[in-house]
Design an enzyme around this catalytic site. Structure first.
Site, PDB file in Angstrom:
ATOM      1  N   GLU A  67       0.842  -1.195   0.000  1.00 57.43           N
ATOM      2  CA  GLU A  67       0.000   0.000   0.000  1.00 57.43           C
ATOM      3  C   GLU A  67       0.882   1.251   0.000  1.00 57.43           C
ATOM      4  O   GLU A  67       1.926   1.293   0.641  1.00 57.43           O
ATOM      5  CB  GLU A  67      -0.877   0.000   1.250  1.00 57.43           C
ATOM      6  CG  GLU A  67      -1.752   1.236   1.419  1.00 57.43           C
ATOM      7  CD  GLU A  67      -2.492   1.261   2.750  1.00 57.43           C
ATOM      8  OE1 GLU A  67      -3.536   1.915   2.826  1.00 57.43           O
ATOM      9  OE2 GLU A  67      -2.024   0.600   3.713  1.00 57.43           O
ATOM     10  N   LYS A 117      -9.706   2.683  -2.228  1.00 56.00           N
ATOM     11  CA  LYS A 117      -9.888   2.040  -0.925  1.00 56.00           C
ATOM     12  C   LYS A 117     -11.254   2.370  -0.332  1.00 56.00           C
ATOM     13  O   LYS A 117     -11.619   3.526  -0.174  1.00 56.00           O
ATOM     14  CB  LYS A 117      -8.779   2.508   0.018  1.00 56.00           C
ATOM     15  CG  LYS A 117      -8.729   1.806   1.366  1.00 56.00           C
ATOM     16  CD  LYS A 117      -7.526   2.319   2.157  1.00 56.00           C
ATOM     17  CE  LYS A 117      -7.335   1.615   3.482  1.00 56.00           C
ATOM     18  NZ  LYS A 117      -6.147   2.140   4.201  1.00 56.00           N
ATOM     19  N   CYS A 152      -5.390  -2.868   2.767  1.00 60.58           N
ATOM     20  CA  CYS A 152      -5.128  -2.754   4.199  1.00 60.58           C
ATOM     21  C   CYS A 152      -6.370  -2.854   5.092  1.00 60.58           C
ATOM     22  O   CYS A 152      -6.839  -3.948   5.369  1.00 60.58           O
ATOM     23  CB  CYS A 152      -4.360  -1.460   4.479  1.00 60.58           C
ATOM     24  SG  CYS A 152      -3.402  -1.507   6.035  1.00 60.58           S
TER      25      CYS A 152
END
Length: 258
Positions: A44, A110, A144
């Site tokens: 990431e 995300k 994540c």
């Protein structure tokens, strides 16, 4: 249809808010991969570290990194995946790019921004799940904090591979290990997590623990220290286990409302 998918997981330390230095670092890492691979996974925010100050970086850096990814894919005849701060339409997102060998790309913003660090105040949240078709495998890449939300990753699309790129800190790495395994088991898919190592500009420490689990949750590869790991995914493993253990056929049906 491809029988196998050869993947390299690259976990390394990251230069804080320095895209050019990180691109150069990863160019060297890619050059060091001697075996033939189909896909290379980077962490990431691999060009900056997990910064909450993307305005410290020129807005052109996002496109520069995408162009770099395209060039590396063409040079190595591979696909590349990783996320970075990206500026578009007057906002920043933590955007994951999946770049194919021919230079075409897919992207995912995300969904679950990390409120504990204030990511939700800096980066816009995505709303669209991405499934990439690549060499006979259906791949679902995420980022994540998404790992903590099993509804978002639920395998309603019959994908084969679930990927998480991350900057997951050392104090909570036990959760990282446990959740990667859980996501593999509940979705009957390979689950790959690629984290970083080292210390960032805020003195947060990262211990790697990049790993791959198979459809039954068995660990295939894992390391805290090795900066490049390799793994081969088998299509037959997926077909065989889903044929014998039809757990996905009993999954709950649902609709996400927001």
């Amino acid at each position: 249809m491809a029988k196998d998918l050869k993947i390299a997981l690259v976990q390394t330390s990251l230069a804080w808010e320095d895209p050019e230095r990180n691109r150069n670092r990863f160019s060297k890492k890619l050059k060091e991969i001697s075996e033939d691979v189909d896909l290379v996974i980077l962490p990431e925010m691999f060009t900056t570290g997990f910064t909450m100050n993307p305005r410290n970086i020129h807005i052109s850096e996002g496109q520069k990194t995408l162009d770099w990814m395209k060039a590396e894919c063409a040079k190595k005849e591979i696909a590349l995946v990783g996320s970075l701060p990206f500026y578009e339409n007057d906002r920043y997102t933590n955007r994951l790019f999946f770049v194919h060998p021919d230079g075409t790309f897919d992207y995912y913003d995300k969904r679950h921004t990390f409120t504990l660090a204030g990511e939700n105040e800096v980066y816009g949240s995505g709303a669209v799940k991405l499934i990439v078709d690549y060499k006979g495998f259906k791949i679902c890449p995420m980022i994540c904090y998404d790992l903590r939300f099993p509804v978002w990753s639920r395998n309603t699309e019959d994908y084969d591979v679930l990927i998480y790129v991350a900057n997951w800190p050392k104090p909570r790495v036990n959760a990282w290990d446990a959740l990667l395994k859980a996501r593999a088991i509940e979705n009957m898919a390979y689950c790959i997590g690629v984290n970083r190592i080292g210390t960032d500009g805020l003195n947060h420490e990262y211990s790697g623990n990049s790993a791959t689990y198979d459809t039954l949750g068995d660990l295939m590869v894992h390391s805290q220290d090795d900066e490049t790991l390799s793994v081969v995914l088998s299509k037959e493993h997926i077909v065989s286990n889903r044929g014998k253990l039809k757990f996905l056929e009993d999954r709950d049906k649902f609709t996400l409302l927001g």
